[in-house]
Scaffold this motif. Sequence first.
Motif, PDB file in Angstrom:
ATOM      1  N   THR A  57       6.970  -5.043  14.857  1.00 22.88           N
ATOM      2  CA  THR A  57       7.179  -5.620  16.184  1.00 22.88           C
ATOM      3  C   THR A  57       6.127  -6.695  16.427  1.00 22.88           C
ATOM      4  N   ILE A  58       6.048  -7.167  17.656  1.00 23.77           N
ATOM      5  CA  ILE A  58       5.184  -8.310  17.952  1.00 23.77           C
ATOM      6  C   ILE A  58       3.710  -7.929  17.849  1.00 23.77           C
ATOM      7  N   ASN A  59       3.365  -6.691  18.210  1.00 18.11           N
ATOM      8  CA  ASN A  59       1.958  -6.263  18.224  1.00 18.11           C
ATOM      9  C   ASN A  59       1.675  -5.006  17.417  1.00 18.11           C
ATOM     10  N   HIS A  60       2.667  -4.433  16.746  1.00 23.59           N
ATOM     11  CA  HIS A  60       2.450  -3.159  16.074  1.00 23.59           C
ATOM     12  C   HIS A  60       3.136  -3.134  14.707  1.00 23.59           C
ATOM     13  N   LEU A  61       2.512  -2.366  13.808  1.00 22.12           N
ATOM     14  CA  LEU A  61       3.085  -2.140  12.484  1.00 22.12           C
ATOM     15  C   LEU A  61       3.176  -0.635  12.241  1.00 22.12           C
ATOM     16  N   ALA A  62       4.311  -0.199  11.740  1.00 21.84           N
ATOM     17  CA  ALA A  62       4.509   1.196  11.348  1.00 21.84           C
ATOM     18  C   ALA A  62       4.314   1.334   9.851  1.00 21.84           C
ATOM     19  N   VAL A  63       3.784   2.493   9.446  1.00 14.87           N
ATOM     20  CA  VAL A  63       3.594   2.813   8.034  1.00 14.87           C
ATOM     21  C   VAL A  63       4.210   4.177   7.765  1.00 14.87           C
ATOM     22  N   GLU A  64       5.051   4.239   6.739  1.00 15.83           N
ATOM     23  CA  GLU A  64       5.669   5.496   6.302  1.00 15.83           C
ATOM     24  C   GLU A  64       5.326   5.711   4.827  1.00 15.83           C
ATOM     25  N   TRP A  65       4.683   6.841   4.531  1.00 13.76           N
ATOM     26  CA  TRP A  65       4.307   7.158   3.154  1.00 13.76           C
ATOM     27  C   TRP A  65       4.997   8.467   2.772  1.00 13.76           C
ATOM     28  N   GLN A  66       6.025   8.355   1.951  1.00 13.36           N
ATOM     29  CA  GLN A  66       6.753   9.540   1.507  1.00 13.36           C
ATOM     30  C   GLN A  66       5.889  10.340   0.534  1.00 13.36           C
ATOM     31  N   ILE A  67       5.972  11.667   0.628  1.00  9.39           N
ATOM     32  CA  ILE A  67       5.210  12.529  -0.270  1.00  9.39           C
ATOM     33  C   ILE A  67       6.073  13.704  -0.716  1.00  9.39           C
ATOM     34  N   ASP A  68       5.646  14.335  -1.801  1.00  6.56           N
ATOM     35  CA  ASP A  68       6.159  15.637  -2.221  1.00  6.56           C
ATOM     36  C   ASP A  68       5.025  16.641  -2.132  1.00  6.56           C
ATOM     37  N   GLY A  69       5.379  17.905  -1.872  1.00  5.12           N
ATOM     38  CA  GLY A  69       4.388  18.963  -1.827  1.00  5.12           C
ATOM     39  C   GLY A  69       3.729  19.098  -0.472  1.00  5.12           C
ATOM     40  N   ASP A  70       2.461  19.536  -0.491  1.00  2.00           N
ATOM     41  CA  ASP A  70       1.653  19.784   0.714  1.00  2.00           C
ATOM     42  C   ASP A  70       2.358  20.750   1.662  1.00  2.00           C
ATOM     43  N   ASP A  71       2.784  21.872   1.116  1.00  2.00           N
ATOM     44  CA  ASP A  71       3.462  22.862   1.952  1.00  2.00           C
ATOM     45  C   ASP A  71       2.566  23.418   3.048  1.00  2.00           C
ATOM     46  N   ASN A  72       1.253  23.392   2.854  1.00  2.00           N
ATOM     47  CA  ASN A  72       0.360  23.919   3.892  1.00  2.00           C
ATOM     48  C   ASN A  72      -0.096  22.840   4.872  1.00  2.00           C
ATOM     49  N   LEU A  73       0.459  21.629   4.767  1.00  2.00           N
ATOM     50  CA  LEU A  73       0.326  20.575   5.780  1.00  2.00           C
ATOM     51  C   LEU A  73      -1.118  20.149   6.041  1.00  2.00           C
ATOM     52  N   ASN A  74      -1.953  20.162   5.003  1.00  2.00           N
ATOM     53  CA  ASN A  74      -3.353  19.770   5.240  1.00  2.00           C
ATOM     54  C   ASN A  74      -3.711  18.437   4.591  1.00  2.00           C
ATOM     55  N   ALA A  75      -2.737  17.700   4.114  1.00  2.00           N
ATOM     56  CA  ALA A  75      -3.021  16.351   3.616  1.00  2.00           C
ATOM     57  C   ALA A  75      -3.333  15.428   4.789  1.00  2.00           C
ATOM     58  N   THR A  76      -4.242  14.500   4.567  1.00  2.00           N
ATOM     59  CA  THR A  76      -4.595  13.523   5.591  1.00  2.00           C
ATOM     60  C   THR A  76      -4.531  12.128   4.988  1.00  2.00           C
ATOM     61  N   CYS A  77      -4.460  11.137   5.871  1.00  2.00           N
ATOM     62  CA  CYS A  77      -4.457   9.756   5.406  1.00  2.00           C
ATOM     63  C   CYS A  77      -5.210   8.886   6.407  1.00  2.00           C
ATOM     64  N   ALA A  78      -6.404   8.447   6.024  1.00  2.00           N
ATOM     65  CA  ALA A  78      -7.181   7.525   6.845  1.00  2.00           C
ATOM     66  C   ALA A  78      -6.620   6.115   6.696  1.00  2.00           C
ATOM     67  N   VAL A  79      -6.756   5.329   7.757  1.00  2.00           N
ATOM     68  CA  VAL A  79      -6.170   3.989   7.786  1.00  2.00           C
ATOM     69  C   VAL A  79      -7.233   2.975   8.224  1.00  2.00           C
ATOM     70  N   ARG A  80      -7.323   1.884   7.459  1.00  2.00           N
ATOM     71  CA  ARG A  80      -8.101   0.721   7.881  1.00  2.00           C
ATOM     72  C   ARG A  80      -7.202  -0.504   7.755  1.00  2.00           C
ATOM     73  N   TYR A  81      -7.533  -1.537   8.504  1.00  2.00           N
ATOM     74  CA  TYR A  81      -6.722  -2.747   8.436  1.00  2.00           C
ATOM     75  C   TYR A  81      -7.602  -3.967   8.640  1.00  2.00           C
ATOM     76  N   ARG A  82      -7.120  -5.093   8.187  1.00  2.00           N
ATOM     77  CA  ARG A  82      -7.796  -6.363   8.437  1.00  2.00           C
ATOM     78  C   ARG A  82      -6.783  -7.488   8.357  1.00  2.00           C
ATOM     79  N   GLN A  83      -7.054  -8.517   9.110  1.00  2.00           N
ATOM     80  CA  GLN A  83      -6.216  -9.707   9.048  1.00  2.00           C
ATOM     81  C   GLN A  83      -6.380 -10.336   7.680  1.00  2.00           C
ATOM     82  N   ALA A  84      -5.299 -10.826   7.120  1.00  2.00           N
ATOM     83  CA  ALA A  84      -5.355 -11.455   5.799  1.00  2.00           C
ATOM     84  C   ALA A  84      -6.397 -12.570   5.797  1.00  2.00           C
ATOM     85  N   GLY A  85      -7.275 -12.554   4.786  1.00  2.00           N
ATOM     86  CA  GLY A  85      -8.319 -13.556   4.685  1.00  2.00           C
ATOM     87  C   GLY A  85      -9.617 -13.186   5.353  1.00  2.00           C
ATOM     88  N   VAL A  86      -9.651 -12.054   6.082  1.00  2.00           N
ATOM     89  CA  VAL A  86     -10.860 -11.576   6.757  1.00  2.00           C
ATOM     90  C   VAL A  86     -11.504 -10.502   5.887  1.00  2.00           C
TER      91      VAL A  86
END
Length: 550
Positions: A57-86
């Motif tokens: 969208t104009i101000n937001h980006l969605a991220v979807e990361w498909q996985i297998d496993g992790d039946d106990n739901l304790n996987a995590t995913c930290a996110v960082r971002y930067r403008q291209a060229g920064v």
Amino acid sequence: MRYTQVMPRLRSCDARRCNPALSLTMLRSFLLLTSFTALLQATDSTTPGEISTPFPTINHLAVEWQIDGDDNLNATCAVRYRQAGVVTWQDSMDLRRVPASASQETKPIITWTNRLSGSVFDLKPGTAYEIELSLRDPDGGEATRIIQASTRPEPVAAKDAVIKSGTKADLNSVKPGQVLLLEDGDYGAVRFTRDGEPGSPIVYRSTSGKAVFSEVGMTDRKWVYLEGVTVNGPVRMNNTDHCVVRRCRINAQWGIKAYKPGMMNGCIEDNIITGIQPWEPEIMGASGDNDGEGIQFTGSGNVIRHNRVTGFRDCISHMEDDGAVPQMCNDILNNDISTGLDDGIEADFALHNCRILRNRLTNCFVGISSQPGLGGPNYFMRNVMFNLTYSAFKLHRFSQGDVILRNTVVKAGDGLGIYTSEPFDHALIQHNLFIGGKAPTTKFNGFSLGRGRAVDVQRFGKHCVFDYNAYATHGLPFEGKIGSWTFQKLPGKDFEAHGMEVALDVLANPVFPDDPMRLYEPPDLRLKGGSPDVGAYADDEALPIYGPRP
């Protein structure tokens, strides 16, 4: 899951003391059990799969990361971002863990996949970004990926657009890249028949607001923008793509409608949309005689922002059940909403990464509905609500994946009341300010405001989190109920380990809706200096712009 191996000790043997066939059988059994145990343990580890960034969208980006496993739901995913060229990275919210599941009792039943999912918020329009994803699972599975994605540009006329004046006779002779300045007058009911192109939209614009229509049909159109007109009837946007309605005045029982196959990548902004419904208790709720929708749509990638919407059953609303196509990555931002006889914002049947942020809702039956969320995450953040006659958040129909952060609610009755026999799950409810209190006995089409508890939420799943919230009860002794736990003080243990009791005077302007049948003007609900870090506003923060921008 953990498994402990219990095996007989294997002794060394030779042909004189041992049966070789028996020893071989025991060895095979040991290897088979070891392999089976490893297989069972592997279901708790995470195997990363495909990454996608659907519907920018104009101000937001969605991220979807498909996985297998992790039946106990304790996987995590930290996110960082930067403008291209920064060079410098900035932290974003972690992705949320979304287990594969399916809706219940919907038509049709909707399924979703096993994944990590989330949004990067408040980005610059039309800008390329790098997003770093760091997946960790203590049971096994680790990966870091850097992906690229871009936000959509602001939807405006081309810089080299050809501008010409015209009347109703010219509506369907406009070409891509042209702006038709509409002369004042009565245009009646119209249907546009021509498409613009990417980077070269067709723009119909009134600079005076005196180009008046009884109905506007944009059905089946692409890259068509409607600006500054008055419509005394509906604007129809079924099967549209990259269309815009901007700075219009719409007066109608049904305002903007986008039914199946829906509206994709649309933008509805800075409009004043006024309905016909009065603020009367006997017509409130889903069963009330209150037909009429302000902005009702289905589809994905849409931006609904800075509108003032007043006097409808639902002021801004998704479609439901078999009336909906996939509804994901929709932004509902900075709208000024009042006199919603059922829902101020109905975000029902949202699949994932719908973002309901910084809206102001005053004089509504329900503030925000998510019945149901379809896996999520769907974000409800920094909204302010005042004088709700039923509930601030309606998480019914087995909703899953609701993220409710930093909202401010002030209402008579229960501050946070979610009354359902169909428990929600995988909800994160943190850093909100909920102020309830003494309520009149008035019924609103059979519904009550609640008994005046700080919180009354009893039916929810084991994956829900309630913490870091602040609560108050104005004019009544402090009490709340979460699950089976009734409390008169905070913090708690299983829930609200960091929760706190406050008072109405935590607000710089301590105002309370003692008479819910009164139509209140939206109050300033910022906190006084030195208050806890809760609610929609940070210390000394200027009020956001709600409704149309100057």
